[in-house]
Design a protein around this motif. Sequence first.
Motif, PDB file in Angstrom:
ATOM      1  N   ASP A  72       0.858  -1.182   0.000  1.00 56.66           N
ATOM      2  CA  ASP A  72       0.000   0.000   0.000  1.00 56.66           C
ATOM      3  C   ASP A  72       0.893   1.231   0.000  1.00 56.66           C
ATOM      4  OD1 ASP A  72      -1.963   1.906   0.369  1.00 56.66           O
ATOM      5  OD2 ASP A  72      -2.427   1.322   2.421  1.00 56.66           O
ATOM      6  N   TRP A 114     -11.913  -9.940  -1.956  1.00 55.90           N
ATOM      7  CA  TRP A 114     -12.324  -8.701  -2.612  1.00 55.90           C
ATOM      8  C   TRP A 114     -13.304  -7.916  -1.747  1.00 55.90           C
ATOM      9  CZ3 TRP A 114     -10.797  -5.397  -6.014  1.00 55.90           C
ATOM     10  CH2 TRP A 114     -11.681  -4.447  -6.502  1.00 55.90           C
ATOM     11  N   ASP A 115     -14.297  -8.603  -1.174  1.00 55.94           N
ATOM     12  CA  ASP A 115     -15.282  -7.922  -0.324  1.00 55.94           C
ATOM     13  C   ASP A 115     -14.607  -7.230   0.856  1.00 55.94           C
ATOM     14  OD1 ASP A 115     -17.292  -8.778  -2.011  1.00 55.94           O
ATOM     15  OD2 ASP A 115     -17.958 -10.399  -0.684  1.00 55.94           O
ATOM     16  N   HIS A 116     -13.600  -7.878   1.428  1.00 52.40           N
ATOM     17  CA  HIS A 116     -12.888  -7.282   2.556  1.00 52.40           C
ATOM     18  C   HIS A 116     -12.057  -6.078   2.104  1.00 52.40           C
ATOM     19  CE1 HIS A 116     -11.867  -7.492   6.765  1.00 52.40           C
ATOM     20  NE2 HIS A 116     -10.598  -7.272   6.455  1.00 52.40           N
ATOM     21  N   VAL A 118     -12.786  -4.117  -0.370  1.00 52.02           N
ATOM     22  CA  VAL A 118     -13.753  -3.044  -0.614  1.00 52.02           C
ATOM     23  C   VAL A 118     -14.188  -2.431   0.715  1.00 52.02           C
ATOM     24  CG1 VAL A 118     -16.098  -2.566  -1.440  1.00 52.02           C
ATOM     25  CG2 VAL A 118     -14.535  -3.941  -2.831  1.00 52.02           C
ATOM     26  N   LYS A 119     -14.383  -3.272   1.706  1.00 51.80           N
ATOM     27  CA  LYS A 119     -14.856  -2.799   3.006  1.00 51.80           C
ATOM     28  C   LYS A 119     -13.859  -1.845   3.670  1.00 51.80           C
ATOM     29  CE  LYS A 119     -15.260  -5.586   6.598  1.00 51.80           C
ATOM     30  NZ  LYS A 119     -15.735  -6.673   7.446  1.00 51.80           N
ATOM     31  N   GLY A 121     -11.674   0.022   2.096  1.00 55.70           N
ATOM     32  CA  GLY A 121     -11.802   1.209   1.267  1.00 55.70           C
ATOM     33  C   GLY A 121     -10.721   2.267   1.363  1.00 55.70           C
ATOM     34  N   SER A 122      -9.517   1.909   1.739  1.00 59.04           N
ATOM     35  CA  SER A 122      -8.456   2.911   1.893  1.00 59.04           C
ATOM     36  C   SER A 122      -7.591   3.046   0.637  1.00 59.04           C
ATOM     37  CB  SER A 122      -7.563   2.531   3.078  1.00 59.04           C
ATOM     38  OG  SER A 122      -6.924   1.295   2.814  1.00 59.04           O
ATOM     39  N   TRP A 123      -8.111   2.622  -0.494  1.00 60.06           N
ATOM     40  CA  TRP A 123      -7.322   2.615  -1.723  1.00 60.06           C
ATOM     41  C   TRP A 123      -8.153   3.160  -2.883  1.00 60.06           C
ATOM     42  CZ3 TRP A 123      -9.842  -0.460  -5.189  1.00 60.06           C
ATOM     43  CH2 TRP A 123     -10.732  -1.390  -4.651  1.00 60.06           C
ATOM     44  N   ASP A 124      -7.433   3.570  -3.933  1.00 58.71           N
ATOM     45  CA  ASP A 124      -8.081   4.065  -5.141  1.00 58.71           C
ATOM     46  C   ASP A 124      -7.917   3.096  -6.308  1.00 58.71           C
ATOM     47  OD1 ASP A 124      -8.819   6.741  -4.096  1.00 58.71           O
ATOM     48  OD2 ASP A 124      -6.640   6.988  -3.973  1.00 58.71           O
TER      49      ASP A 124
END
Length: 143
Positions: A72, A114-116, A118-119, A121-124
């Motif tokens: 990240d 993937w769901d995790h 998305v949850k 959400g600290s990325w673009d």
Amino acid sequence: MEKTVEILKGGPEIIDGLANEWRSLCDASGNSMPFNRPEWVKAYFRNNDKARFLVFFVRVDGKMKALLPLIDRKQKRSFFSVNVLRGPSDFNLWPTDVVISPDSDRRAMSGALWDHMVKIGSWDIVVLPNLPKGGHRRLFGVC
């Protein structure tokens, strides 16, 4: 059957606690690409000190069944900065992929990861360089 998705964040030291289980998962999955193994990811991270390391993994009944290591970091794109999650590889020559146990449902494991992602959400942007033929690109909706 209890399924949990976890994420560890930090430096290369977090790999040590998962290394044996991670190696076993790589061996069992037949995913012998060196760039998916804990030794490579730890070495890569040591040479990229401006990044934060994330490892997403799925456990079923306490046993690791899927794993995706990511780096990240902020990157400049055109005129703005974005948070990028990427596989531990800087070049498209080095393949990275999700490591999934052969006795698991690949779609369910990738979907849980993937769901995790998305949850949190600290990325673009998510970048998985050079996904191999037969890899999990379609499971993440990448063509």
